[in-house]
Scaffold this motif. Sequence first.
Motif, PDB file in Angstrom:
ATOM      1  N   ARG A   6       0.877  -0.963  -0.045  1.00 58.61           N
ATOM      2  CA  ARG A   6       0.062  -0.060   0.101  1.00 58.61           C
ATOM      3  C   ARG A   6       0.839   1.202   0.103  1.00 58.61           C
ATOM      4  NH1 ARG A   6      -3.753  -3.140   3.407  1.00 58.61           N
ATOM      5  NH2 ARG A   6      -2.731  -2.390   5.036  1.00 58.61           N
ATOM      6  N   CYS A   7       1.807   1.417   0.712  1.00 58.39           N
ATOM      7  CA  CYS A   7       2.885   2.512   0.677  1.00 58.39           C
ATOM      8  C   CYS A   7       3.378   2.581  -0.676  1.00 58.39           C
ATOM      9  CB  CYS A   7       4.043   2.143   1.560  1.00 58.39           C
ATOM     10  SG  CYS A   7       3.713   2.190   3.255  1.00 58.39           S
ATOM     11  N   ILE A   8       3.477   1.452  -1.549  1.00 57.39           N
ATOM     12  CA  ILE A   8       4.188   1.747  -2.966  1.00 57.39           C
ATOM     13  C   ILE A   8       2.986   1.947  -3.785  1.00 57.39           C
ATOM     14  CG2 ILE A   8       4.860   0.536  -5.120  1.00 57.39           C
ATOM     15  CD1 ILE A   8       6.430  -1.521  -3.057  1.00 57.39           C
ATOM     16  N   CYS A   9       1.785   1.741  -3.610  1.00 49.37           N
ATOM     17  CA  CYS A   9       0.544   2.021  -4.536  1.00 49.37           C
ATOM     18  C   CYS A   9      -0.376   3.037  -3.785  1.00 49.37           C
ATOM     19  CB  CYS A   9      -0.101   0.799  -4.702  1.00 49.37           C
ATOM     20  SG  CYS A   9       0.551  -0.750  -5.464  1.00 49.37           S
ATOM     21  N   ALA A  10       0.614   3.839  -2.979  1.00 52.90           N
ATOM     22  CA  ALA A  10      -0.421   5.077  -2.357  1.00 52.90           C
ATOM     23  C   ALA A  10      -1.250   5.718  -3.192  1.00 52.90           C
ATOM     24  CB  ALA A  10       0.694   5.815  -1.607  1.00 52.90           C
ATOM     25  N   PRO A  11      -0.792   6.181  -4.398  1.00 49.72           N
ATOM     26  CA  PRO A  11      -1.838   7.013  -5.090  1.00 49.72           C
ATOM     27  C   PRO A  11      -3.154   6.369  -5.435  1.00 49.72           C
ATOM     28  CG  PRO A  11       0.318   7.047  -5.990  1.00 49.72           C
ATOM     29  CD  PRO A  11       0.414   5.947  -4.974  1.00 49.72           C
ATOM     30  N   PHE A  12      -3.047   4.920  -5.427  1.00 45.99           N
ATOM     31  CA  PHE A  12      -4.209   4.084  -6.011  1.00 45.99           C
ATOM     32  C   PHE A  12      -4.890   3.432  -4.933  1.00 45.99           C
ATOM     33  CE2 PHE A  12      -1.017   4.188  -9.325  1.00 45.99           C
ATOM     34  CZ  PHE A  12      -1.439   4.656 -10.191  1.00 45.99           C
ATOM     35  N   LEU A  13      -4.316   3.264  -3.760  1.00 45.51           N
ATOM     36  CA  LEU A  13      -5.258   2.730  -2.525  1.00 45.51           C
ATOM     37  C   LEU A  13      -5.097   3.677  -1.391  1.00 45.51           C
ATOM     38  CD1 LEU A  13      -3.422  -0.813  -2.532  1.00 45.51           C
ATOM     39  CD2 LEU A  13      -5.677  -0.260  -3.291  1.00 45.51           C
ATOM     40  N   THR A  14      -6.054   3.240  -0.455  1.00 45.24           N
ATOM     41  CA  THR A  14      -6.400   4.131   0.632  1.00 45.24           C
ATOM     42  C   THR A  14      -5.314   3.540   1.784  1.00 45.24           C
ATOM     43  OG1 THR A  14      -8.925   3.879   0.521  1.00 45.24           O
ATOM     44  CG2 THR A  14      -8.010   4.337   2.483  1.00 45.24           C
ATOM     45  N   VAL A  15      -4.734   4.674   2.144  1.00 46.25           N
ATOM     46  CA  VAL A  15      -3.469   4.585   3.007  1.00 46.25           C
ATOM     47  C   VAL A  15      -4.025   4.551   4.643  1.00 46.25           C
ATOM     48  CG1 VAL A  15      -0.963   5.172   3.597  1.00 46.25           C
ATOM     49  CG2 VAL A  15      -1.967   5.570   1.499  1.00 46.25           C
ATOM     50  N   ARG A  16      -3.588   3.449   5.320  1.00 40.41           N
ATOM     51  CA  ARG A  16      -3.918   3.598   6.700  1.00 40.41           C
ATOM     52  C   ARG A  16      -2.851   3.881   7.566  1.00 40.41           C
ATOM     53  NH1 ARG A  16      -6.596  -2.565   5.675  1.00 40.41           N
ATOM     54  NH2 ARG A  16      -8.032  -1.855   4.343  1.00 40.41           N
ATOM     55  N   PHE A  17      -3.282   4.088   8.868  1.00 33.06           N
ATOM     56  CA  PHE A  17      -2.198   4.561   9.998  1.00 33.06           C
ATOM     57  C   PHE A  17      -0.921   3.392   9.950  1.00 33.06           C
ATOM     58  CE2 PHE A  17      -0.159   4.092  14.229  1.00 33.06           C
ATOM     59  CZ  PHE A  17       0.176   5.262  14.360  1.00 33.06           C
TER      60      PHE A  17
END
Length: 739
Positions: free
Chosen positions: A511-522
Motif C-alpha cells: 500500500r505504501c508503494i501503491c499509495a496513489p491508488f489505494l487507501t493508506v492507513r495508519f
Amino acid sequence: MTSKKDFKQQMVPEWEKEYMDYEGLKKILKEMKSSKQTTHNRSLQHRLRLERAFRGLPLQGSNHQREGDIEDQVIEVKTLEQEGSKQLYKTDFHKLHEEGGEAEARFFQKLDEELNKVNAFYKDQVEAVNHEFNLLSKQLEALVALRVKVKSPDTELKQILSSPEETAGQNHQPKDSMIGTEVDPVQQTNRNIHHEEQAEAHNNYNRRDPLEILEHVKVDNSLQSPMSTFKKAFTDSSDNELSFSKEELRKIEEQLRLVFVEFYQKLLHLKDYSFMNLSEFSKIMKTYEKRTSRAASTAYMKVVDNSYLGSSDEVNFLLEKVESTFIRNFTHSNHKKGRKLLRQKTKTEKHSITFFTGFFSGCFVALLVATILRITSQQFIKKKKGTFYMENIFPLYSLFGYITLHMLMYAANTNFWKRYRVNYPFLFGFRAGTELDYREIFLLTSGHAVVVLLCFLINLQIEMNSRSQQYKTVTELVPLILVLLVLLIIFCPLNIIYRSSRFFFIRCLFRCICAPFLTVRFADFFLADQLTSQFQAFKSVELYICYYGLGEESRRQKKCHSRGIYNCMRQFYEEGDMNRAFNSLNYLSTITAMVFRTAFELKKGSSWKVLALVTSAIAVLQNTYWDIVKDWGLLQRRSKNPCLRDKLILPRRSVYLIAMVVDIALRISWMQLVFEMDWSPLHKVAIITVTSCLEIVRRGIWNFFRLENEYLNNVGNYRAFKSVPHPFSYYDDKEDKDD
C-alpha cells in the motif's frame, strides 16, 4: 474478588476514563477520620447486633421493613428529572451532623457522579450498537439476496423466505441482571415488550423478497486493488447492476464475516463493562460499610441494579441474536465452528519462546566476543587488506545490522506500549490474537542476528586465513544468499514463522508503494516513517546491485563507490521522503537539503557546502518541530503540564523533556555528514554506520511517543474497535436520480 491489577487489565483502554473511579472513591474513604463519638457508635451498634442475635432477632437484610427503617436513617437515593432519556441519581446523606459526616457526604456525591457517568456512557454505547445491528441486518439481507442471484438454488431461496433470522428473537427470554439482585417488574415488562416489538419489526422487514433488495444496493469494494481503482475511474458509475462471480461473492462474504466478528467483540466488551462496573459498585459499598459500620450497601445497590447499567438486557439480546445469525449464515449451522470464530482466543505465553530467546541471545554474545577478539588479535583493521575488507565487504553485512537494530527497537516499543496500556494492536489494525509481542519480536531479532554474525565470522576467518583463499569467492556470495533467504522467509506462503505478521507487513509495504491508488492507513504511514530512517540500508541494497551485478565480488576493483548508479540511488533515498512530502509540505525542506548535499558531494566547492549546510539546518529545525509538536503533540500552549500536553501516559514528565532533547541531538548528528572532513576510508565507514544507527535509535524513541499521541486521540473519541467497512451500500431511487 477481582484484584486492582486484574480489573485494570480487563478494561478497554480507550474507555478507561469511563469506568467507575474505584480508586478515587477509596481515597475518600481513607480520608474519613474516626472520632470518639464514631467509635462509641460503632461499639454500640456492635453490642445491639449481638443482643439481637442472642434474642433470635433477624439480622440486617432478612426483614425488608426493618432493613428499610435502619438504612433510611443513613441514605436516601432520589431519581431526578430525566436529562433527555437518561436518569440522574442523587443521594441524601442523613448523618451529616455527625463528626466525619462531611467526608461521607462527599463520598456519596462522588458515588452518584460515577453512577451517572457510567449509566450515560453505557446507554450511549448500547444505542450505538443497536443502530449498528440494524445496519448489519440490512447488509446480511443484501448478502443473502446476492447469494440467490449468483448461485440460484431454489432450496436456499425457500429456506430464506420460510426461516428468517427472527427465530432467535422470538424464542429469546431476557435474563435478569448480572449481579442477580431484585429487578423492578415494571422495567422487566417494558424490556420484554421492547424485545418483542424489535423482533416483530425485524420479521416484517425480512419477509420482503430478497431479490427485490438488489434494486437498491450497490457494492462498496473497499478491498480494491490498484487495477480495480484504475478500472473504476473509466467505468460508468451509474451502472449499479450487481454481476459477480462466485470468487467475488466469497470475498464479500469474508468481509461481512469480519464485520460480524468485530461487532460481536464489541458486544462482549460492553457486557464486560457492565459486569465490571456493577462489581466495583458492590465492592466499594462493602468497603464503606466496613469503615463506617453503617448499613447502606443494600439500599444503594438496589438503585444500581435497577439503573440502566444493571437492568438493561439489550447487550445479551444482541449477543444471542448475532451468534445465532452468524452461525446460520456463515458456518452452515455449525455451532462449534461459529463460536470458535466469534470468541477469539487470547494469546498465551509459550515457554519455548523464552527458552530459544535466551539461547539465541547467548549465542549472539559469544559470537560477538569471538568476532572482536579475532579482529583485534591479528590487528586486521590496520592492514591494507583489512581496510579494503571493512570498506567494501562490511557494508554488505551492515544491511542486516540495521534491520536487527530496528527490530530490537520495535521489540522495546511493544514492551513499553504494553506496559503503559497503549492499544497498539488496534492502532495498527492487527487481527485479534495475531499481533507479535516483544518476546516474539526479540526471538526473531536474536535468531536473525545469530545467523548474520555467524556468516560474517566465517567470511572474516576465510579472509584472514591465507590457506583458505580458494574458498574466498564462494564465501563472498554468503551476503547475497542471506538476502535471498530473508526474502524467501518473508514471502513464504507456508504457515511458519508468524505468517500472518509477515503478510501484514507485505500488505502495508504494497500500500505504501501503491499509495496513489489505494487507501493508506495508519500502519502504512507508520511503516513509511520507518523506511525513511533506513536510508543507509537502501544504500546497502544499491551496493548489492553493484557488487554482484557488475562482478565486483570476483575482480575486487573497488568501483562501486565511484559509479554513477551510486549517486542515482541517493536520489531514490530523497524520493523516499517524497512519500511523506505527499501528505505534508513539511518534508519539502528535507528533500531540498538532500538535493544540495548530493550536489555538494558531486561538485564540491565552498558555495555548495554553504547551501548544503543551510538547507540541512532548516530541515533539522523544521523536522524537529514536526516531531515534537505534531507527531508527539507536545509543547502545547495552555497545557496543565508546562511544555507538554494535558494527557500523558508516562508517570514522570521529565521523560518527555529528555526525549525532546535527545530527538534534537540526534537530528543534529545527521548534519555532521555535510562537513567534508579529511576522514580515512575506515573512519568514514565507522562514522556513517554510527550515524545510521543513531537515526534508527531516534526513530525507535519517536515510535513510542508517536503511538502514545495517536492512542490518546483515540481515547478522546472512544475508538476502541476496528472499523471494518461494510460491503454494501443502500440508496434510494429518487435520490439516485437526483444525483
